[in-house]
Enzyme design. Structure first.
Site, short mmCIF file in Angstrom:
data_model
loop_
_atom_site.label_atom_id
_atom_site.label_comp_id
_atom_site.label_asym_id
_atom_site.label_seq_id
_atom_site.Cartn_x
_atom_site.Cartn_y
_atom_site.Cartn_z
N HIS A 1 38.48 56.87 103.31
CA HIS A 1 37.41 56.06 102.71
C HIS A 1 36.69 55.37 103.88
CE1 HIS A 1 38.47 56.26 98.33
NE2 HIS A 1 39.49 56.88 98.89
N CYS B 1 39.09 53.11 94.57
CA CYS B 1 40.25 53.16 93.69
C CYS B 1 40.32 51.86 92.88
CB CYS B 1 41.53 53.33 94.51
SG CYS B 1 43.01 53.31 93.49
P1 HMG Z 1 52.77 53.09 82.09
O1 HMG Z 1 52.06 52.12 81.19
O2 HMG Z 1 53.85 52.56 82.97
O3 HMG Z 1 53.28 54.38 81.30
O4 HMG Z 1 51.67 53.78 82.99
P2 HMG Z 1 54.24 54.65 80.10
O5 HMG Z 1 54.98 55.91 80.42
O6 HMG Z 1 55.04 53.40 79.77
O7 HMG Z 1 53.21 54.94 78.91
C1 HMG Z 1 52.35 53.95 78.40
C2 HMG Z 1 51.34 54.63 77.49
O8 HMG Z 1 50.51 55.49 78.27
C3 HMG Z 1 51.98 55.51 76.40
O9 HMG Z 1 51.11 55.49 75.29
C4 HMG Z 1 51.92 56.88 77.01
O10 HMG Z 1 51.91 57.93 76.07
C5 HMG Z 1 50.61 56.83 77.75
P3 HMG Z 1 51.42 54.57 74.01
O11 HMG Z 1 52.75 55.03 73.51
O12 HMG Z 1 51.44 53.14 74.53
O13 HMG Z 1 50.25 54.82 73.09
N1 HMG Z 1 50.58 57.79 78.88
C6 HMG Z 1 49.60 58.67 79.10
N2 HMG Z 1 48.47 58.96 78.42
C7 HMG Z 1 47.71 59.94 78.92
N3 HMG Z 1 48.00 60.64 80.04
C8 HMG Z 1 49.12 60.38 80.73
C9 HMG Z 1 49.98 59.36 80.25
N4 HMG Z 1 51.14 58.87 80.70
C10 HMG Z 1 51.50 57.91 79.84
N5 HMG Z 1 49.40 61.07 81.83
C11 HMG Z 1 50.84 55.64 84.27
C12 HMG Z 1 52.04 54.77 83.94
C13 HMG Z 1 51.19 56.45 85.50
C14 HMG Z 1 50.55 56.54 83.09
C15 HMG Z 1 49.63 54.71 84.53
O14 HMG Z 1 50.00 53.78 85.49
C16 HMG Z 1 48.42 55.46 85.03
O15 HMG Z 1 47.82 56.24 84.30
N6 HMG Z 1 48.04 55.22 86.32
C17 HMG Z 1 46.94 55.96 86.91
C18 HMG Z 1 46.27 55.12 87.95
C19 HMG Z 1 45.18 55.92 88.62
O16 HMG Z 1 44.71 56.92 88.13
N7 HMG Z 1 44.76 55.42 89.82
C20 HMG Z 1 43.72 56.05 90.55
C21 HMG Z 1 44.14 57.33 91.23
S1 HMG Z 1 45.08 57.11 92.72
C22 HMG Z 1 43.89 57.01 93.94
O17 HMG Z 1 42.73 56.86 93.65
C23 HMG Z 1 44.29 57.19 95.35
C24 HMG Z 1 43.98 58.59 95.87
O18 HMG Z 1 42.61 58.90 95.73
C25 HMG Z 1 44.37 58.68 97.34
C26 HMG Z 1 43.62 57.73 98.25
O19 HMG Z 1 42.48 57.35 97.97
O20 HMG Z 1 44.18 57.40 99.29
C27 HMG Z 1 44.79 59.64 95.13
MG MG Z 2 40.78 58.17 97.39
#
Ligand code: HMG
Ligand code: MG
Length: 307
Positions: free
Chosen positions: A210, A241
């Site tokens: 970035h 992010c």
């Molecule tokens: P959580 O709340 O701990 O998960 O989130 P959970 O397992 O307790 O589930 C909670 C609810 O989420 C449940 O639904 C699940 O079914 C649902 P409910 O029963 O409450 O209705 N759920 C999902 N729904 C859709 N798709 C899924 C999913 N998993 C659970 N896959 C979780 C844990 C990982 C899901 C959450 O923290 C999350 O989605 N985080 C994503 C964060 C993200 O996307 N960040 C940005 C990307 S990383 C980045 O940008 C860095 C990168 O670019 C590298 C860099 O820049 O250096 C990669």
């Molecule tokens: Mg990134």
């Protein structure tokens, strides 16, 4: 120092890393058109969406419709982010053939971003890799906060190398080392990458910068000098992010391509077509293009000069 590679593979992360932080939702149709324009400009590896919780990252909702809606090209790899087995299943249902898991080198960021520790995330990712392998789906890995963490501060190079090695051990074919908040400088980048390379070959490493502090191109050059030949970038410098305070856009693909072509390094990308794509998506998002090359090209055109 070794000679820079003759060819670099660009992994375009604009449709995922670029759009995930945008407050205004882009329509599914526009996301599809964006991906198709990138492919038409010669990009051969595109991160097309994210199967995370839509409650955590609302702008990535509808990634299934985006993936199923694109006119798939045989010569393009389309990747999607999957944090767990739920995400993998959703991605596979949409026909994704390559996914990415995303770990962090900082405990604090791991908790903020995916709500679990690094070790817990590795257990989830191991399950994702196993299921993906059984289905013939390739898995790419990310290590976030490799040069610093917005919550924890310094991140030891050894920890970046450890997490990178673990991602390779569980079955990732490549790990992208990410400076999520754009704080790294070239010598630090080389120290971190050299540490990773004690365990992981340069051919299995990518870099993801970035441009928050304007260091991204210098950092890419530092990585190329170590033999790394895969670079993540985002057209028009889109990105950030939601869980990394202060993370600005990714390095812009246009600027990376301009530098690489100027160095005689092949990418297969048509720069003028890419510049047009960056201007188009920026107009859709009603934001200025964050690419120096794009801005310079536009001012040349206004002067009637051939860019
Ligand atoms: P959580 O709340 O701990 O998960 O989130 P959970 O397992 O307790 O589930 C909670 C609810 O989420 C449940 O639904 C699940 O079914 C649902 P409910 O029963 O409450 O209705 N759920 C999902 N729904 C859709 N798709 C899924 C999913 N998993 C659970 N896959 C979780 C844990 C990982 C899901 C959450 O923290 C999350 O989605 N985080 C994503 C964060 C993200 O996307 N960040 C940005 C990307 S990383 C980045 O940008 C860095 C990168 O670019 C590298 C860099 O820049 O250096 C990669
Ligand atoms: Mg990134």
């Amino acid at each position: 120092m070794i000679e820079s590679p003759e060819r670099v593979r660009i992994v375009e992360v604009g449709p995922r890393d670029g759009l995930q932080n945008e407050s205004g939702q882009l329509s599914v149709e526009d996301r599809i058109a964006f991906i198709e324009r990138l492919a038409d400009a010669g990009i051969r590896h595109i991160e097309a969406g994210s199967f995370v919780s839509p409650r955590w990252v609302p702008s990535m909702a509808g990634s299934d419709q985006v993936i199923t809606g694109i006119r798939r090209r045989q010569d393009v790899r389309y990747t999607a982010l999957t944090p767990n087995l739920t995400g993998l299943q959703r991605a596979m249902d949409a026909g994704v053939r390559e996914v990415a898991v995303f770990a962090a080198a900082s405990e604090a960021f791991s908790q903020k971003n995916i709500n679990c520790s690094i070790d817990e995330s590795m257990q989830r990712f191991a399950a994702v890799c196993e299921a993906a392998q059984q289905a013939g789906v390739a898995v790419r890995g990310y290590v976030s906060c490799a040069m610093g963490c917005p919550w924890q501060g310094d991140v030891p190079a050894r920890e970046v190398a450890r997490v990178t090695g673990l991602l390779m051990d569980i079955g990732c074919y490549e790990v992208s080392v990410g400076d999520t908040i754009g704080v790294g400088t070239p010598r630090q980048v080389q120290q971190v990458l050299e540490c990773c390379m004690e365990r992981t070959d340069a051919s299995q490493l990518a870099v993801h910068f970035h441009d928050t502090y304007g260091q991204a191109l210098a950092n890419i050059l530092a990585a190329l000098q170590l033999g790394i030949a895969t670079v993540d970038s985002s057209v028009a410098g889109l990105g950030g992010c939601p869980y990394a305070r202060g993370a600005s856009g990714n390095v812009s693909t246009e600027d990376v391509i301009y530098m690489l072509h100027g160095m005689g390094i092949e990418t297969g990308v048509d720069l003028p077509a890419l510049v047009r794509t960056g201007q188009w998506i920026s107009a859709q998002l009603q934001r200025p293009v964050q690419s120096r090359v794009s801005v310079a090209t536009a001012s040349h055109s206004e002067d009637g000069e051939d860019p």
